[in-house]
Design an enzyme around this catalytic site. Structure first.
Site, short mmCIF file in Angstrom:
data_model
loop_
_atom_site.label_atom_id
_atom_site.label_comp_id
_atom_site.label_asym_id
_atom_site.label_seq_id
_atom_site.Cartn_x
_atom_site.Cartn_y
_atom_site.Cartn_z
N ASN A 1 0.69 -2.67 3.89
CA ASN A 1 -0.75 -2.79 4.01
C ASN A 1 -1.23 -2.05 5.26
O ASN A 1 -0.58 -2.09 6.31
CB ASN A 1 -1.24 -4.24 3.98
CG ASN A 1 -0.44 -5.21 4.82
OD1 ASN A 1 0.71 -4.96 5.19
ND2 ASN A 1 -1.03 -6.34 5.13
N GLU B 1 -4.60 -1.73 7.46
CA GLU B 1 -5.91 -2.36 7.67
C GLU B 1 -6.86 -1.44 8.42
O GLU B 1 -6.47 -0.36 8.91
CB GLU B 1 -5.71 -3.69 8.41
CG GLU B 1 -4.86 -4.65 7.58
CD GLU B 1 -4.70 -6.03 8.18
OE1 GLU B 1 -4.94 -6.22 9.39
OE2 GLU B 1 -4.33 -6.95 7.41
N CYS C 1 -3.79 -2.55 0.41
CA CYS C 1 -2.64 -3.45 0.32
C CYS C 1 -1.32 -2.66 0.18
O CYS C 1 -1.31 -1.51 -0.26
CB CYS C 1 -2.77 -4.36 -0.90
SG CYS C 1 -4.10 -5.54 -0.80
N GLU D 1 1.06 -3.02 -1.98
CA GLU D 1 1.37 -2.65 -3.37
C GLU D 1 0.68 -1.34 -3.74
O GLU D 1 1.28 -0.43 -4.31
CB GLU D 1 0.89 -3.74 -4.34
CG GLU D 1 1.57 -5.08 -4.18
CD GLU D 1 0.84 -6.02 -3.22
OE1 GLU D 1 0.36 -5.54 -2.16
OE2 GLU D 1 0.79 -7.22 -3.51
N CYS E 1 -3.08 -9.49 -4.88
CA CYS E 1 -4.52 -9.65 -5.06
C CYS E 1 -4.96 -9.04 -6.40
O CYS E 1 -4.22 -8.27 -7.03
CB CYS E 1 -5.29 -9.03 -3.90
SG CYS E 1 -5.46 -7.24 -4.00
N CYS F 1 -4.89 -5.15 -6.69
CA CYS F 1 -3.55 -4.60 -6.90
C CYS F 1 -3.07 -4.84 -8.33
O CYS F 1 -2.43 -3.99 -8.94
CB CYS F 1 -2.56 -5.18 -5.90
SG CYS F 1 -2.83 -4.54 -4.23
N1 THU Z 1 -2.22 -8.04 1.27
C1 THU Z 1 -1.32 -7.16 0.71
O1 THU Z 1 -1.07 -6.07 1.24
N2 THU Z 1 -0.74 -7.53 -0.46
C2 THU Z 1 -0.87 -8.74 -1.05
O2 THU Z 1 -0.24 -9.00 -2.08
C3 THU Z 1 -1.78 -9.74 -0.47
C4 THU Z 1 -2.62 -9.29 0.66
C5 THU Z 1 -2.76 -7.71 2.60
C6 THU Z 1 -4.19 -7.32 2.72
C7 THU Z 1 -4.45 -7.62 4.19
O3 THU Z 1 -3.97 -6.57 4.99
C8 THU Z 1 -3.58 -8.84 4.47
O4 THU Z 1 -2.58 -8.83 3.46
C9 THU Z 1 -4.31 -10.16 4.48
O5 THU Z 1 -5.04 -10.32 3.32
#
Ligand code: THU
Length: 129
Positions: A42, A44, A53, A55, A86, A89
């Site tokens: 991920n 940000e 994310c 994935e 999420c 994804c």
């Molecule tokens: N996030 C992911 O990268 N994958 C997931 O399956 C769930 C959430 C990330 C998004 C954000 O950077 C952090 O987790 C908190 O939501």
């Protein structure tokens, strides 16, 4: 590569996550049918909605490197129960993966739940027909 090795790679990959806001690193490993491995974390942003994310990072890396056929996906997060991807994804998985593609979801203790893409996003919107 054995699933246990793929899980270890997902854990290792998560160390590259750019998570100054959530401090919630995710590591994903996408296995292509030609044997290539695409990792993703991920990434940000101060403008939170721009976050990508783990994935989707792995999927977009793969597609941009010319891979379109996939074997399996492993996703690791530091959760008590195996990480739950999420909705965004899941929709991107539905775009690029067969419904029966195996997704291994991994918790911080490395316990797993295995689901298919069809189970993660039933009755999905996949085309305009
Ligand atoms: N996030 C992911 O990268 N994958 C997931 O399956 C769930 C959430 C990330 C998004 C954000 O950077 C952090 O987790 C908190 O939501």
């Amino acid at each position: 590569m054995a699933t246990t090795d793929l899980i270890d790679l997902a854990v290792e990959t998560s160390k590259n996550a750019y998570v100054p806001y959530s401090h919630f690193p995710i590591g994903a490993v996408l296995v292509a049918k030609d044997g290539r491995l695409f990792t993703g974390v991920n990434v940000e942003n101060a403008s939170f909605g721009l976050t990508n994310c783990g994935e989707r990072t792995a999927i977009f890396k793969a597609v941009s490197e010319g891979a379109l056929e996939f074997e399996e996906l492993i996703v690791y997060g530091q959760t008590e129960k195996p990480i739950s991807p999420c909705g965004a994804c899941r929709q991107v998985m539905a775009e690029f993966f067969d419904k029966d593609l195996k997704v291994t979801l991994v918790a911080k203790d490395k316990s797993t739940v295995v689901m298919t893409v069809g189970e993660l996003l039933p009755y999905s919107f996949t085309d305009l027909k």
